[in-house]
Design a protein around this motif. Sequence first.
Motif, short mmCIF file in Angstrom:
data_model
loop_
_atom_site.label_atom_id
_atom_site.label_comp_id
_atom_site.label_asym_id
_atom_site.label_seq_id
_atom_site.Cartn_x
_atom_site.Cartn_y
_atom_site.Cartn_z
N ALA A 180 5.28 17.69 3.60
CA ALA A 180 6.48 16.83 3.63
C ALA A 180 7.24 17.03 4.94
O ALA A 180 7.70 16.07 5.56
N ALA A 181 7.37 18.29 5.36
CA ALA A 181 8.11 18.57 6.59
C ALA A 181 7.42 17.88 7.77
O ALA A 181 8.08 17.27 8.62
N GLU A 182 6.08 17.93 7.80
CA GLU A 182 5.33 17.26 8.87
C GLU A 182 5.54 15.75 8.81
O GLU A 182 5.75 15.08 9.81
N GLU A 183 5.46 15.21 7.59
CA GLU A 183 5.57 13.75 7.42
C GLU A 183 6.94 13.25 7.85
O GLU A 183 7.05 12.20 8.49
N LEU A 184 7.99 14.00 7.50
CA LEU A 184 9.35 13.57 7.87
C LEU A 184 9.49 13.48 9.39
O LEU A 184 10.23 12.64 9.90
N GLY A 185 8.73 14.30 10.10
CA GLY A 185 8.77 14.26 11.56
C GLY A 185 8.17 12.98 12.14
O GLY A 185 8.37 12.67 13.31
N LEU A 186 7.44 12.23 11.32
CA LEU A 186 6.80 11.00 11.80
C LEU A 186 7.55 9.73 11.37
O LEU A 186 7.15 8.62 11.70
N ALA A 187 8.64 9.93 10.63
CA ALA A 187 9.34 8.79 10.03
C ALA A 187 9.84 7.80 11.09
O ALA A 187 9.87 6.58 10.85
N LEU A 228 0.87 -1.18 0.00
CA LEU A 228 0.00 0.00 0.00
C LEU A 228 0.90 1.22 0.00
O LEU A 228 1.77 1.33 0.86
N VAL A 229 0.70 2.13 -0.94
CA VAL A 229 1.49 3.37 -0.92
C VAL A 229 0.55 4.47 -0.44
O VAL A 229 -0.30 4.94 -1.21
N ILE A 230 0.67 4.84 0.82
CA ILE A 230 -0.29 5.77 1.41
C ILE A 230 0.42 6.77 2.33
O ILE A 230 1.55 6.55 2.73
N GLU A 231 -0.28 7.87 2.65
CA GLU A 231 0.36 8.88 3.49
C GLU A 231 0.29 8.48 4.97
O GLU A 231 -0.27 7.44 5.32
N VAL A 232 0.90 9.34 5.79
CA VAL A 232 1.18 8.95 7.18
C VAL A 232 -0.05 8.64 8.05
O VAL A 232 0.00 7.72 8.86
N GLU A 233 -1.12 9.43 7.88
CA GLU A 233 -2.32 9.15 8.69
C GLU A 233 -2.88 7.78 8.35
O GLU A 233 -3.28 7.01 9.22
N THR A 292 3.88 -4.33 8.02
CA THR A 292 5.26 -3.82 7.93
C THR A 292 5.21 -2.39 7.37
O THR A 292 4.74 -2.20 6.24
N THR A 293 5.68 -1.42 8.14
CA THR A 293 5.61 -0.03 7.65
C THR A 293 7.01 0.46 7.28
O THR A 293 7.97 0.29 8.04
N VAL A 294 7.11 1.06 6.11
CA VAL A 294 8.41 1.55 5.62
C VAL A 294 8.26 2.99 5.15
O VAL A 294 7.34 3.30 4.39
N PHE A 295 9.16 3.84 5.58
CA PHE A 295 9.13 5.25 5.19
C PHE A 295 10.22 5.51 4.16
O PHE A 295 11.39 5.19 4.40
#
Length: 187
Positions: A152-159, A100-105, A118-121
Amino acid sequence: MNQERYLVVVSGPSGAGKDTVVRQLRQQHPEIEFSVSATTRAMRPGEQDGADYYYLSAAEFERRIAAGEILEYTCYCGNYYGTPKLEVDRRIAAGRTVVLVIEVEGAANIKRIYPNATTVFIRPPSMEELERRLRNRGTETEESIQRRLARAAEELGLADGYDAQVVNDTVEQCARDLYAVIQARQA
Ligand code: 5GP
């Protein structure tokens, strides 16, 4: 349930090259399947209905949510994006590896439903390179580019919350790294 490990959730900022990396992975490993999401955003040139996304009206998307046909969904930059339940459930039941290619939420929601997924960033090499890739794509308006960079900046903070992270410096290397993560989790 052990088969949940075969569910692979890939996230990363828009422009990080997730789709290209996953396409490369599937070329090298055709047994890996891809879950096609539904969206209300407009089709980009070169995209195909049913292959890249199922392109739906907002009314149809909302009907499917109400009918329980959408496993998870989010509103991203003004459009709905969601995972059709059937795309995932029948593959997990069959013991297939599905990406699944999906965003962080969405990734966090999937992890709640399937804790062993399995989650991969996928990270871009840098924010500068991410901006360059978004601009080179030539499909986004300036407003969309700015929204995607802020997001993107927010998402990188959740990696750090992902099971693994890989850097998309070159597509080939990144696809190999992603495959190594998948194999290690399933061993
Ligand atoms: P794009 O418009 O660039 O194709 O996608 C925008 C973002 O939505 C990307 O981060 C993409 O991974 C994410 N996305 C695509 N499909 C889904 C989905 O089914 N669920 C969620 N939560 N996000 C999705």
